[in-house]
Scaffold this motif. Structure first.
Motif, short mmCIF file in Angstrom:
data_model
loop_
_atom_site.label_atom_id
_atom_site.label_comp_id
_atom_site.label_asym_id
_atom_site.label_seq_id
_atom_site.Cartn_x
_atom_site.Cartn_y
_atom_site.Cartn_z
N PRO A 42 0.79 -1.38 -0.03
CA PRO A 42 0.00 0.05 -0.06
C PRO A 42 0.94 1.13 0.09
N TYR A 43 1.95 1.07 -0.72
CA TYR A 43 2.67 2.45 -0.84
C TYR A 43 3.45 2.43 -2.26
N THR A 44 4.14 3.43 -2.62
CA THR A 44 4.49 3.67 -3.88
C THR A 44 5.96 2.83 -4.12
N PRO A 45 6.05 2.56 -5.29
CA PRO A 45 7.25 1.90 -5.57
C PRO A 45 8.50 2.34 -5.17
N GLY A 46 9.58 1.63 -4.74
CA GLY A 46 10.92 2.07 -4.69
C GLY A 46 11.43 2.14 -3.17
N GLY A 47 10.29 2.30 -2.25
CA GLY A 47 10.66 2.35 -0.88
C GLY A 47 10.98 0.88 -0.41
N VAL A 48 11.50 0.84 0.90
CA VAL A 48 11.94 -0.36 1.48
C VAL A 48 10.92 -1.28 1.44
N ASP A 71 1.68 -5.62 -6.24
CA ASP A 71 0.83 -4.46 -6.97
C ASP A 71 1.01 -3.42 -5.75
N ASN A 72 1.40 -2.27 -6.35
CA ASN A 72 1.67 -1.27 -5.50
C ASN A 72 0.31 -0.24 -5.74
N GLN A 73 -0.21 -0.11 -4.38
CA GLN A 73 -1.60 0.87 -4.29
C GLN A 73 -1.25 1.80 -3.31
#
Length: 328
Positions: A42-48, A71-73
């Motif tokens: 439930p967060y944008t791509p690219g984070g930890v 699936d990033n949402q």
């Protein structure tokens, strides 16, 4: 054929059909998964959280011999993606990765479209994410004791940055301010990257964030490591004391990451996923990579993760109440 014989033959045929049907049902259950599994971050791509999910899910897919799609949402502090999974069919084919915000949100948001503690159930924790408290190298204090004394003497300058209101780092900083009796003003940013220039320049005093993010800036001399919220010193930051060593034992803990499923997902599916994840989390290459990300591998059974989430929700509810934080 007499009617009695016909009835006996029909009964025998029905019995055989029932056995075959039951066997077919059991085979269908044993065949899980028989189609791709979607794991919502439930967060944008690219984070930890995104990177960890992709790392762990790749190995889980290998063990299950199945396709696992991440699936990033992102949005609303994790609520958009979480709500979608809470409403999904409880069949094991839609899962959710969460961090500490999952347990914090019920205290922050008076109206939510789902119940984090009732509409979702634990599968397994992946790991604990201790946070590193750092201060600007432009400020006089060089250790935590010195920072607390400086902050009390300079309340108008004592501020802490965060990656956003309601984030785990925000709440950990609020907890520290309450525990140490230090009046600090929260300065929220839209992510860590925009906060760093102000932190380097001393326009904000401190921030709590991951070891992976902060250590390069400490090594570059732009920031000072004051303390870790881990139970013991972190391998990548051996010179930084724990909060307990610095005099604040109640500050152990930080964020965490793990996998959930819709609440009514069958036990056999949840426990199968959990058992496979325990094997994944024991792989040396996975453990080493998680530690590189600043995560202490944990694992554990579904019931353990559920109990932990409930305890975290109670813990952060108290911090939120004392700080009088409300978000819409």
């Amino acid at each position: 054929m007499t009617s009695i014989v016909r009835r006996k033959a029909l009964a025998a045929a029905l019995a055989l059909f029932a056995i075959a049907g039951a066997g077919g049902s059991a085979s269908a259950q044993e065949a899980y998964p028989s189609k791709p599994i979607r794991v919502v971050v439930p967060y944008t791509p690219g984070g930890v959280s995104d990177a960890v999910t992709r790392l762990v899910m790749q190995k889980l897919a290998d063990r299950l011999k199945a396709t696992v799609v991440v699936d990033n949402q992102g949005g609303a502090n994790g609520q958009i993606g979480s709500a979608a999974v809470a409403r999904a069919a409880p069949d094991g084919y839609t899962l959710l990765v969460v961090v500490a915000a999952h347990a914090i949100n019920p205290s922050l948001y008076p109206r939510m479209s789902y119940s984090p503690l009732q509409d979702l159930r634990g599968v397994s924790e992946f790991g604990a994410i201790p946070l590193l408290m750092v201060s600007s190298a432009q400020l006089p204090p060089t250790d935590l004791k010195g920072f607390v004394a400086w902050a009390k003497a300079n309340p108008q300058r004592a501020t802490f940055a965060s990656s956003g209101a309601g984030s785990g780092a925000h709440l950990v900083a609020e907890q520290f301010a309450q525990t140490a009796g230090v009046p600090m003003t929260h300065v929220p940013y839209k992510g860590i990257a925009p906060a760093l220039p102000d932190l380097f320049a001393g326009q904000v005093s401190v921030i709590f964030d991951s070891v992976q993010t902060m250590m390069p800036h400490i090594k570059a001399g732009k920031l000072r490591g004051l303390a870790m919220t881990s139970a013991k010193r972190w391998p990548a930051a051996p010179d930084v004391p724990t909060m307990a060593e610095a005099g604040y034992p109640g500050m152990t803990g930080g964020s965490w990451i793990g996998l959930l499923a819709p609440a009514k997902t069958p036990n056999e599916i949840v426990h199968k996923l959990s058992a496979e994840l325990q094997q994944v989390l024991q792989l040396p290459e996975i453990r080493d990579k998680l530690i590189d990300y600043g995560i202490d591998p944990v694992g554990g059974r579904p019931e353990q993760f559920d109990a932990f989430i409930r305890s975290e929700a109670a813990r952060w509810a108290e911090v939120v109440k004392k700080a009088d934080i409300r978000l819409e």
